[in-house]
Motif scaffolding. Structure first.
Motif, PDB file in Angstrom:
ATOM      1  N   THR A 171       0.808  -1.223   0.000  1.00 39.30           N
ATOM      2  CA  THR A 171       0.000   0.000   0.000  1.00 39.30           C
ATOM      3  C   THR A 171       0.841   1.275   0.000  1.00 39.30           C
ATOM      4  O   THR A 171       0.641   2.150  -0.840  1.00 39.30           O
TER       5      THR A 171
ATOM      6  N   GLU B 117      -7.753   6.608  -1.831  1.00 35.15           N
ATOM      7  CA  GLU B 117      -8.426   5.330  -2.088  1.00 35.15           C
ATOM      8  C   GLU B 117      -9.924   5.533  -2.335  1.00 35.15           C
ATOM      9  O   GLU B 117     -10.515   4.923  -3.223  1.00 35.15           O
TER      10      GLU B 117
ATOM     11  N   VAL C 114      -5.547   2.785  -6.755  1.00 38.43           N
ATOM     12  CA  VAL C 114      -6.229   1.663  -6.089  1.00 38.43           C
ATOM     13  C   VAL C 114      -6.002   0.367  -6.866  1.00 38.43           C
ATOM     14  O   VAL C 114      -5.799  -0.704  -6.267  1.00 38.43           O
ATOM     15  N   ALA C 115      -6.032   0.449  -8.185  1.00 37.02           N
ATOM     16  CA  ALA C 115      -5.757  -0.742  -9.007  1.00 37.02           C
ATOM     17  C   ALA C 115      -4.353  -1.267  -8.724  1.00 37.02           C
ATOM     18  O   ALA C 115      -4.142  -2.476  -8.598  1.00 37.02           O
TER      19      ALA C 115
ATOM     20  N   ILE D  13      -2.611  -0.801  -5.908  1.00 38.20           N
ATOM     21  CA  ILE D  13      -2.605  -1.370  -4.553  1.00 38.20           C
ATOM     22  C   ILE D  13      -3.151  -2.799  -4.567  1.00 38.20           C
ATOM     23  O   ILE D  13      -2.594  -3.714  -3.946  1.00 38.20           O
ATOM     24  N   LYS D  14      -4.244  -2.987  -5.283  1.00 43.43           N
ATOM     25  CA  LYS D  14      -4.842  -4.330  -5.363  1.00 43.43           C
ATOM     26  C   LYS D  14      -3.882  -5.322  -6.025  1.00 43.43           C
ATOM     27  O   LYS D  14      -3.763  -6.473  -5.589  1.00 43.43           O
ATOM     28  N   GLN D  15      -3.195  -4.872  -7.082  1.00 34.48           N
ATOM     29  CA  GLN D  15      -2.205  -5.737  -7.738  1.00 34.48           C
ATOM     30  C   GLN D  15      -1.081  -6.084  -6.770  1.00 34.48           C
ATOM     31  O   GLN D  15      -0.651  -7.240  -6.687  1.00 34.48           O
TER      32      GLN D  15
ATOM     33  N   LEU E 129      -1.126  -6.096  -3.432  1.00 36.59           N
ATOM     34  CA  LEU E 129      -1.595  -7.014  -2.381  1.00 36.59           C
ATOM     35  C   LEU E 129      -1.791  -8.419  -2.936  1.00 36.59           C
ATOM     36  O   LEU E 129      -1.518  -9.411  -2.246  1.00 36.59           O
ATOM     37  N   PHE E 130      -2.256  -8.506  -4.177  1.00 38.80           N
ATOM     38  CA  PHE E 130      -2.420  -9.814  -4.817  1.00 38.80           C
ATOM     39  C   PHE E 130      -1.084 -10.543  -4.886  1.00 38.80           C
ATOM     40  O   PHE E 130      -0.969 -11.706  -4.470  1.00 38.80           O
TER      41      PHE E 130
END
Length: 739
Positions: A396, A421, A679-680, A682-684, A686-687
């Motif tokens: 993040t 976010e 945000v996209a 961050i999601k990548q 964390l994935f």
């Protein structure tokens, strides 16, 4: 917690020593179970404990002891000194954190260099140990202390994850350095992981430093709002003498003298005199308001050039300014940090990793044969090393850092990760009018002269230069290239305008009423033009001699050049747009029509703006508030995403979580697009961080060993951990090149 059965007191105290959302929960539980406490709530975002208690059963000292029992502390000083003490503590904490971060980075660099490129030099392990030890034991001490506090309360957070992984990596490395023969006798090589321990601590300290810097601005808005109220006032005694007293000593009924340029101390009613008062902090409108006898005045507003006396009606916490401060505090306190989600994940992740490590060792011990203990220990340590939170911790903040930097490059200052976010989810935007859609300063748009004869404009300039009226300043600026003549016998006519003499002729500047009272004729073409401008919501003033009107002047607050484009772009994104203004219905309607805004409300007070935001939120909308004045601060603090115009008031910018430096509304859709990209990312991140652990941990535990005999070496686990961090950072950096 006890039942509410008698008189109670509610107070707010700052909590010291919290490092995460889990800490807030622990501190809250410590107070809730104290005898005499009715209710308690700790907000990590503001660092405050709000507690309702029975004063005959428990006092502030006992509340402090209850919090201290949970491993934290409570600041119980009186309100006057509390803010200064808290700011001093926070400043000292930030300074210490900054020093720790710098030293952690400096000491970690040689460890990384040796661990990656110079492992074969003499005494490589000893040198790395010498540099890593102060990082882990001294600079990273707080992680271990906080992890122990969490353990005592049967919980876990990011500090637990950092302490566990770095502690295991460090101790395992020290053992391997001191007793390498233990592994050599078993045909294995003794690897060290000092670089993993020191680099993780350096990175996490850097993240905490950035977080503290962002949180440090939270109280500045409240402090500036409080600064709107003067420290002392001039009270008129019954015998007519003037006495300067402290603001705390003012009581309802006191007669207070306000001189030119002074701030009004409390709410009240004018008893004598008159003046124009700047109420932009309440209304947001740039034109000061004339205050005469029996007119209301409010704390925090600023007197202009006149002088008057007023009777104090509401003092202390009862003033409108105090209510605004309270509402801003409540709205700010209701917000939670983005890190709370990461802490929740960590609270589940840490026990799972520890359980896997223990189960791994037990299975190897039972099923591993002769080398079961050694292989089990290696596998368990490998699980803990590969589960290092570096990638999770960086997922993040790195994306946020790049996103915030990208915004700054485009003139969008973003204060916290939460707003960045949330911005992608905005489906309703509330716009203030003055200073947001419009320029925020009155200016002359046009002057129509009788028979196109402007030969008397030097006289008009002379009169307006002597006038106290705010609109006169707009005329003076418009006639900047004109040389003023001399005029005499200047007289300000309250509520109507002004007059002055020049070469035995009297000249008037003011409203139509002033002309009518002096029987001044108005030509049809000037009258027609005045009506036309009036229908366009422009303010009209007249200039005349003693016989006839010489000119009519249109003054207005100009719409910004980019406002229409920005409003169209926002509405094309499917976002509902609302304009709120303290101005009258005619002006609001005209502005809405000119800009293409479908929804608007006129004559809206500051608290009504906040109420309107709350109403939209009750409709399950994610609301952004855009404003520039003190009067917008409550609504800004209430909104899900708050955006201030950079050319507006400092307080609006302090309250808001985003600031548009140029005050250009087209930056708002840019900010929304930036949010979606961030945000996209961050999601990548964390994935990949979780996929890395989902794959890496079972392999580290030895799940492939029964199939193909593969057992992951701890050194490879350390490299994999580093690779996961590099991939996360690299993915975040991709944001820089996106449009």
């Amino acid at each position: 917690m006890v039942a509410k059965n008698q008189n109670t007191t509610t107070k707010v105290f700052p909590v010291l020593g919290m490092s995460c959302a889990s800490c807030a929960g622990s501190a809250e539980n410590s107070v809730k179970h104290a005898p005499g406490v009715i209710n308690a709530s700790v907000n990590f975002a503001t660092g405050n404990l709000t507690v309702e208690y029975q004063p005959d059963m428990i006092d502030a000292v006992k509340l402090q002891k209850a919090v201290q029992a949970g491993g934290y502390d409570l600041l119980i000083e009186d309100e006057i000194n509390q803010q200064d003490t808290l700011e001093a503590i926070q400043a000292q904490k930030f300074k210490q954190l900054k020093i720790k971060t710098i030293w952690a980075i400096i000491l970690s660099l040689p460890v990384v260099a040796i661990g990656m490129f110079f492992m074969n030099i003499s005494y490589a392990n000893e040198i790395m140990w010498a540099f890593a030890t102060p990082v882990v034991i001294i600079l990273g001490k707080d992680f271990f202390v906080n992890a122990w506090k969490q353990a005592k309360h049967r919980s876990a957070n990011m500090d637990t994850l950092v302490a566990l992984s770095t502690g295991i990596a460090y101790l395992f490395s020290v053992f391997n350095m001191l007793f390498p023969e233990f592994w050599h006798q078993r045909g294995l090589h003794a690897h060290v992981y000092f670089e993993a321990a020191s680099v993780v601590i350096a990175f996490i300290l850097l993240g905490k430093l950035l977080e503290e810097k962002a949180k440090g601005n939270t109280s500045s808005a409240i402090k500036k709002l409080m600064g709107l109220q003067p420290k002392t006032v001039m009270v008129i005694q019954p015998d007519g003498t003037e006495t300067q007293v402290a603001i705390e000593q003012v009581t309802a009924g006191d007669i207070i003298l306000v001189k030119p340029g002074e701030k009004i101390a409390v709410d009240g009613l004018v008893t004598s005199g008159s003046s124009y008062v700047d109420e932009s902090m309440l209304s947001g409108e740039p034109v000061p308001v004339l205050k005469k006898e029996n007119e209301k005045v409010f704390a925090g507003t600023i007197n202009q050039k006149g002088s008057f006396q007023f009777k104090a009606v509401k003092v202390g916490k009862e003033t409108m300014l105090a209510h605004i401060i309270k509402m801003v505090q409540d709205a700010q306190g209701s917000k939670a940090p983005v890190q709370k989600l990461v802490d929740k994940i960590a609270g589940i992740f840490v026990p799972v990793v520890m359980s896997i490590a223990i189960i791994t060792f037990i299975l190897w011990f039972i099923l591993g044969g002769d080398n079961g203990v050694v292989q089990g220990l290696l596998a368990a340590v490998t699980v803990l090393v590969i589960a290092c939170p570096c990638a999770l911790g960086l997922a993040t903040p790195t994306a946020i850092m790049v996103g915030v930097g990208k915004g700054a490059e485009n003139g969008i200052l973003i204060k916290d990760a939460e707003s960045l976010e949330l911005a992608k989810r905005i489906n309703a935007i509330v716009l203030d009018k003055t200073g947001t859609i419009t320029e925020g300063r009155p200016q002359v748009l046009d002057i129509r002269w009788l028979d196109k004869d402007d030969s008397t404009k030097d006289i008009l300039l002379s009169i307006e230069k002597q006038s106290e009226h705010p609109l006169a300043e707009a005329v003076v600026k418009h006639l900047a290239g004109v040389t003023a003549t001399t005029s005499s016998m200047f007289d300000s006519i309250t509520g109507k305008g002004a007059k002055a003499n020049h070469k035995e002729e009297t000249y008037f500047v003011g409203n139509r009423k002033l002309l009518t009272e002096n029987n001044i004729a108005v030509a049809d073409d000037l009258l027609k033009q005045a009506h036309e401008w009036g229908n366009q919501s422009k303010t009209v003033i007249w200039f005349a001699n003693s016989k006839q009107a010489l000119s009519v002047i249109a003054i207005s607050d100009k719409i910004k050049e980019t406002s229409v484009q920005a409003i169209q772009e926002i509405q094309d994104m499917g976002i509902d747009l609302y304009m709120l203004t303290g101005d009258n219905e005619t002006t609001a309607k005209a502005i809405a029509q000119q800009t293409g805004i479908k929804h608007y409300k006129a004559e809206v007070l500051p608290q009504h703006k906040a109420d309107f935001v709350k109403e939209l939120q009750r409709q399950e909308k994610v609301v952004a508030m855009v404003g520039d004045g003190i009067n917008d601060s409550t609504a800004l603090a209430t909104a899900d995403v708050s955006i201030a115009m950079g050319k507006g008031s400092d307080i609006a910018m302090d309250v808001a979580k985003m600031t548009i430096i140029s005050s250009d509304l087209t930056k708002i859709p840019q900010a929304i697009r930036l949010s979606k990209q961030t945000v996209a990312t961050i999601k990548q991140n964390l994935f990949w961080a979780f996929i890395y652990n989902l794959i890496g941990i079972p392999v580290a535990a030895g799940i492939l060993y029964p199939i193909n005999g593969f057992l992951l070496n701890p050194m490879i686990a350390g490299a994999a951990m580093a690779l996961s961090s590099v991939s996360v950072v690299s993915n975040s950096l991709r944001l820089k090149w996106k449009k």
